[in-house]
Design an enzyme around this catalytic site. Structure first.
Site, PDB file in Angstrom:
ATOM      1  CE  LYS A 107      -1.441  10.734 -17.786  1.00  8.02           C
ATOM      2  NZ  LYS A 107      -1.460   9.428 -18.121  1.00  8.02           N
ATOM      3  N   GLY A 168       3.178   0.915 -19.220  1.00 10.19           N
ATOM      4  CA  GLY A 168       3.108  -0.484 -19.468  1.00 10.19           C
ATOM      5  C   GLY A 168       3.822  -1.516 -18.970  1.00 10.19           C
ATOM      6  CB  ALA A 194       3.293   5.094 -15.839  1.00 10.43           C
ATOM      7  N   GLY A 195       2.974   1.951 -14.698  1.00  8.21           N
ATOM      8  CA  GLY A 195       3.979   0.695 -14.115  1.00  8.21           C
ATOM      9  C   GLY A 195       3.060  -0.175 -13.067  1.00  8.21           C
TER      10      GLY A 195
END
Length: 265
Positions: A107, A168, A194-195
């Site tokens: 990744k 985060g 993410a998020g």
């Protein structure tokens, strides 16, 4: 969903099939035992590990996370978290490949600054091109720009992973239209990365047609990480089934649930 249909509906990344569309990270848990239990509860088969922050064998005198997350059970996805330039990201992937005996799946994330943790798109494109040419199967973190997502696909990345919101943050998907556009234009898997903050965010991502969701903080920072991991597992499945079922059209005004034709009074 028909069980046979569900069996056929697999996530395919770099030629490998997975029954789970939830990918999870390994950071921020209180200890390795909680990490192990949460990941088991999530049902995830792909587990991402920050090579610069987690020991996968480079520090022989420290606990090795692979002892609780064995590669025989999980597909290990080494990531370049904490890299702020292309050269460092490429070097980190090469280190991971050496430590994992030639493992090519990685990744890629190259960050622009420490405050926002938004991706440095130019550096990401540069690193992706180098890694693909070097034989890596690159799953790449990027912003929610459909043009950049397509460019990364064209470079040869095996999956594109647009952010839902800052890493985060737990804000959920901030730009659903862009995510939907990325999905519609793609010929490789699209995974929100993410998020995500809670189970409904994961379900929305799947309802938009995403092939999967990668998350870490949403589970690890929950008051009960193991229970949240279980909730995320169910949300991913429910969202995927809803997407495949095809939701009803949204209407501005009411529509009677029972037909009016043939009333006797």
């Amino acid at each position: 969903m028909n069980p046979d249909t569900q069996t056929q509906d697999r996530l395919v990344v770099a030629g490998q099939e997975y029954s789970s569309r939830l990918l999870v990270g390994t950071g921020k848990y209180k200890d390795m035992e909680q990490t192990r239990l949460a990941i088991e509860a999530s049902g995830a088969e792909i587990v991402t590990i920050a090579v610069r922050r987690t020991n996968i064998g480079q520090n022989v005198n420290e606990p090795n996370i692979l002892d609780v997350l064995p590669p025989e059970r999980y597909t290990i996805l080494p990531n370049t978290a904490g890299c702020f330039d292309a050269a460092t990201a490429v070097r980190t992937c090469r280190l991971a490949r050496e430590l994992l005996d030639g493992h090519n799946l990685c990744k890629l994330e190259v960050l622009g600054d420490e405050k926002t943790l938004f991706p440095d798109v130019i550096a990401t494109l540069e690193a992706a091109e180098i890694l693909v040419k070097d034989g890596f199967d690159v799953m790449v973190y990027t912003n929610d720009d459909p043009i950049i997502a397509k460019r990364l696909e064209e470079l040869g990345c095996v999956a594109v992973m647009p952010l839902a919101a800052p890493i985060g943050s737990g804000l959920g998907i901030r730009n659903r239209l862009n995510i939907r556009t990325i999905v519609e234009n793609a010929k490789v898997p699209i995974l929100v990365d993410a998020g995500v903050g809670t189970a409904s965010d994961a379900a929305v991502a799947m309802e938009l047609g995403c092939d999967g969701v990668l998350m870490n903080t949403a589970i690890a920072a929950a008051q009960d990480p193991i229970l949240m991991a279980s909730a995320m597992r169910k949300a991913i499945q429910a969202g995927r089934e809803a997407y495949r079922a095809g939701r009803m059209p949204a209407r501005r005004f009411a529509s009677a649930s029972s037909p009016l034709d043939g009333l006797f009074f």
